[in-house]
Design an enzyme around this catalytic site. Sequence first.
Site, short mmCIF file in Angstrom:
data_model
loop_
_atom_site.label_atom_id
_atom_site.label_comp_id
_atom_site.label_asym_id
_atom_site.label_seq_id
_atom_site.Cartn_x
_atom_site.Cartn_y
_atom_site.Cartn_z
N GLY A 1 5.30 11.43 1.43
CA GLY A 1 5.68 10.03 1.61
C GLY A 1 6.93 9.59 0.89
N TYR B 1 -7.87 -1.83 -1.67
CA TYR B 1 -6.45 -1.44 -1.82
C TYR B 1 -5.66 -2.60 -2.44
CZ TYR B 1 -1.65 -0.17 -0.48
OH TYR B 1 -0.31 0.13 -0.51
#
Length: 274
Positions: A16, A167
């Site tokens: 990423g 999250y």
Amino acid sequence: MDMRGKTVLVTGSTDGVGRYVASELAGQGAAVLIHGRDASRAKTLIDEIKAKGHAGPIFYQADLSSLAGARQLAEAVKADHKKLDVFVSNAGIGSQNSGPQRQESADGYELRFAVNYLSGFLLAHLLLPLIRAAAPARIVNVASLGQHPIDFDDVMITKNYSGSRAYSQSKLSQIMFTIDLAHELKGTGVTVNSLHPATYMNTTMVRAGGITPISTVEQGGAAILHLVEGDDVANKSGLFFNGMNEMKANAQAYDEAARKRLRALSLKLTGLSA
Ligand SMILES: NC(=O)c1ccc[n+]([C@@H]2O[C@H](COP(=O)([O-])OP(=O)(O)OC[C@H]3O[C@@H](n4cnc5c(N)ncnc54)[C@H](OP(=O)(O)O)[C@@H]3O)[C@@H](O)[C@H]2O)c1
């Protein structure tokens, strides 16, 4: 900041946006310490960087879903280095990695809170002597625009769980920690800022959530690199950025009592207060 010869640790740099940032910094001549769980992914990145004629980064393998993993990472870095110019706390999991159900870390904490927040909190504290030794130095916490206030009666989200809430709570926790740590580090030459790099970059965590990416790792990476090396932010600390621009985070971040409560809880959960 001229990155030549600077030592930079980027957690979660085997994939990423962290991978992109590590690669860019190596290209600028920094001594990059990469981190992830997978040795073969790390080797591919190291080979790629070396093939471009740059110094190969050192790989530190650690699973941050256990506090022992974070401690082991800090110990390994401390054994090899006397100073750390930049610490980018980037490793993380999205709202859907390994499924939508509530999961727990090795220590029995809600998994997103543990991986995205507690491990970075612990690492920053354990690495602080090295970071202070490098002053002027910087800490960059990769957070998000996804922010959910912490319910202090149920921090581990045993009720009304959703991956997105978990999250977002972990990401606001990082931002609250950033503000707190900036106060603590005032006058030391160490700055700490947090950011939302870019929205839905094309990365594993976004794809795992079944979301169609709308931005690139290059865009998010540029925002992270701005906080790592930008001259305009050299004296800024305790701030939250959306991409390149400073912005206000969720209101709870500016609630001093909430930050104090989170700090006390985090010190206890990580064993740092013992
Ligand atoms: N993608 C977005 O649009 C977006 C938006 C806002 C904020 N962010 C933030 O940006 C950061 C990077 O996200 P990304 O999108 O680049 O995600 P990614 O491609 O899924 O990469 C995540 C990285 O974190 C590491 N990681 C995950 N769980 C770990 C664990 N238990 N122990 C150690 N390392 C672990 C992964 O290592 P492995 O290679 O071993 O899996 C990988 O290197 C995260 O903090 C995320 O919250 C991303």
